[in-house]
Design a protein around this motif. Structure first.
Motif, short mmCIF file in Angstrom:
data_model
loop_
_atom_site.label_atom_id
_atom_site.label_comp_id
_atom_site.label_asym_id
_atom_site.label_seq_id
_atom_site.Cartn_x
_atom_site.Cartn_y
_atom_site.Cartn_z
N ALA A 138 5.59 -8.64 11.00
CA ALA A 138 6.74 -8.61 9.99
C ALA A 138 6.28 -7.78 8.89
N GLY A 139 6.82 -7.07 8.25
CA GLY A 139 6.48 -6.08 7.10
C GLY A 139 7.25 -6.65 5.74
N GLY A 140 8.51 -6.08 5.50
CA GLY A 140 9.08 -6.71 4.18
C GLY A 140 9.03 -5.78 3.04
N THR A 141 9.15 -6.27 2.01
CA THR A 141 9.04 -5.42 0.62
C THR A 141 7.81 -5.37 -0.10
N ALA A 142 6.72 -6.16 0.38
CA ALA A 142 5.55 -6.01 -0.45
C ALA A 142 4.10 -5.31 0.68
N GLY A 201 0.21 -4.98 2.40
CA GLY A 201 0.08 -4.82 3.81
C GLY A 201 1.07 -5.73 4.68
N ASN A 202 1.28 -5.62 6.06
CA ASN A 202 2.14 -6.43 6.72
C ASN A 202 1.47 -7.58 7.36
N CYS A 203 2.03 -8.53 8.24
CA CYS A 203 1.41 -9.75 8.66
C CYS A 203 0.02 -9.57 9.48
N ARG A 204 -0.14 -8.35 9.98
CA ARG A 204 -1.48 -8.33 10.56
C ARG A 204 -2.64 -8.10 9.36
N ALA A 205 -2.17 -7.49 8.35
CA ALA A 205 -3.22 -7.60 7.29
C ALA A 205 -3.28 -8.65 6.28
N LEU A 206 -2.28 -9.71 6.48
CA LEU A 206 -2.24 -10.85 5.92
C LEU A 206 -3.08 -11.94 6.57
N CYS A 207 -3.42 -11.79 7.78
CA CYS A 207 -3.81 -12.92 8.77
C CYS A 207 -5.24 -12.83 9.11
N LEU A 208 -6.07 -13.82 8.79
CA LEU A 208 -7.51 -13.81 9.28
C LEU A 208 -7.96 -14.31 10.51
N GLY A 209 -7.27 -15.65 11.06
CA GLY A 209 -7.34 -16.37 12.17
C GLY A 209 -6.17 -16.72 12.76
#
Length: 473
Positions: free
Chosen positions: A149-153, A158-166
């Motif tokens: 998911a992306g969204g407004t930020a 960044g999108n979900c991929r950028a926000l997830c570490l593990g």
């Protein structure tokens, strides 16, 4: 099938195995209320171990699995087909915040956590989880990750991929992969995390994730700006970037005049900014870790330059959090307003940012030539190139006749997207709706690689079959 259902009841309890049609309807109906699948049962496990045991049973009985979170998807990715030989695996009971590490700036959550729940948990330790969607009160982290998911930020965070570490994932064989590493650097082999993010449940079931947290901005200020064209919006975007040296340009949203008119018509209780009508509007957000005064000065300086140069025609600056929330509510209400107006044809596309103005001009003209009178509801995340380019029926026309032309309308839009080297799915995924459509726009080599991954990880084709990609014959 009866034996399988009985085994599931023994495993997770009869209360959490739904087989009555009245209990199943909401799980089988897509978010837009246009499609209803069928399933042998809705299974609601309580933890990762129960998920793994259910998957093992499904593999043993060759029963397909449709993983589901909040069921807010828009491309038929979270509902089963109509064969009846599948189960819906609802992850809503996996809703625990497992751990918050405010020193490492991470939060470990289960897949069934509602996005807003994670935002609130971050806020409780004075941190920010920046993923923000219109459906954040009902969508789940598992679904967010499965669709990337992306969204407004996205512009800043960044999108979900950028926000997830593990990740923690149950494989199609029922094994549990514990990849819940809270590391920002881990170059120890293939990045399995990225294989599962965006795979829409076709390669395994995401059951938990380690997500990144960020310092909360000391100040967030919003401006609502009237402009005459998309080209002017792009010029304003460049100005905003150059004037945000001591602040962060955290959002840059565009919406057409007609989009805003629909919100005014269907949600008259929402206060609109006191601006004369112009072809487009932009919602800008500046964030700062420093003082609000510095942030306000940067935004005011941007607006002064934009108005003096004619880039912007008029602007309203929110002077309070309540005013800012009202402006954001206008933007977030566009989809609901369009739905209230009537059925429509949605396009979630991405384009090189510099090409968006030319794309809209050319594609609008093509659609009017072939489908005279169609109404364009154009809005989206201009700062990261993601456009929601939606088409509504001509005024007073037959909705059924209009929807009968959906394939032809899609062809015009998607062929134009391809001409501009864009993507026909920016943040919604492919699901079942775009699974065959993508064959026109990805190379045979790319599709073969995707099928090979699917075949290698899910040789029985039980994980959300019929979505994203067809398996190898």
């Amino acid at each position: 099938m009866k034996h399988f259902i009985d085994q599931c009841r023994q495993l997770i309890g009869s209360t959490h195995v739904l087989t009555d049609s009245s209990d199943m309807t909401s799980y089988l109906t897509d978010y837009r209320q246009r499609y209803i699948g069928t399933a042998a049962a809705i299974l609601k496990p309580a933890n990762t171990e129960q998920v793994a045991e259910i998957v093992k049973l499904c593999a043993q009985h060759r029963i397909a699995i449709t993983p589901q979170g909040g069921n807010t998807g828009l491309v038929l990715g979270s509902v089963p087909d109509q064969t009846g030989r599948s189960i819906v695996l609802s992850l809503l009971r996996l809703n625990q915040i497992r751990h918050i590490d405010d020193i490492n700036n991470t939060i470990t959550v289960e897949a069934g956590c509602i996005l807003q729940q994670v935002q609130n948990a971050a806020n409780s330790v004075d941190r920010l989880f920046p993923l923000s969607l219109a459906s954040e009160g009902s969508c789940t982290i598992g679904g967010n990750l499965s669709s990337n998911a992306g969204g407004t930020a996205v512009l800043h965070y960044g999108n979900c991929r950028a926000l997830c570490l593990g990740l923690e994932v149950v494989t199609p064989q029922g094994d549990i992969w514990n990849g819940l590493r809270a590391l920002r650097k881990d170059n120890s082999g293939y990045d399995l995390r990225d294989v599962y993010i965006g795979a829409e449940g076709t390669l395994g079931v995401i059951t938990a994730a380690v997500l990144q947290l960020f310092p909360k901005p000391a100040s967030q200020l919003t401006a609502f700006v009237a402009i005459n064209s998309v080209e002017a919006a792009l010029a304003l975007l460049n100005l905003a970037r150059s004037n945000s040296k001591d602040t962060v340009l955290s959002a840059f949203e565009i919406m057409s005049s007609y989009s805003l008119a629909l919100v005014k018509q269907h949600f008259p209780e929402l206060k609109q900014p006191a601006l004369k009508e112009h072809p487009y509007y932009v919602l800008i957000e500046f964030s700062s870790q420093d003082s609000e005064a510095a942030n306000c000065a940067a935004l005011e300086n941007l607006m002064t330059i934009a108005l003096d140069t004619g880039t912007a025609q008029d602007a309203v600056l929110a002077t309070s959090l309540a005013q800012s929330n009202t402006l954001w509510q206008l933007r977030e209400s566009i989809s609901s307003a369009q739905a209230a107006e009537g059925k429509n044809i949605k396009h979630d596309i991405s384009l090189p940012i510099s090409q968006i103005g030319t794309f809209i001009q050319q594609t609008d003209a093509l659609l009017q030539q072939k489908f005279n009178g169609c109404r364009m509801v154009t809005f989206g995340h201009l700062g990261d190139g993601n456009l929601h380019y939606n088409v509504s029926a001509p005024k007073n026309s037959s909705i059924d006749d209009f929807l009968a032309q959906q394939n032809a309308i899609n062809r015009v839009v998607y062929d134009s997207v391809a001409q501009f080297s864009g993507s026909i799915s920016a943040e919604h995924g492919l699901g079942a709706q775009k699974r065959d459509e993508i064959l026109r726009y990805k190379s045979p080599v790319e599709m073969q690689l995707m099928r090979s991954i699917k075949q290698a990880l899910d040789p029985l084709n039980i994980m959300n079959p019929g979505k994203v990609v067809q398996p190898l014959p």
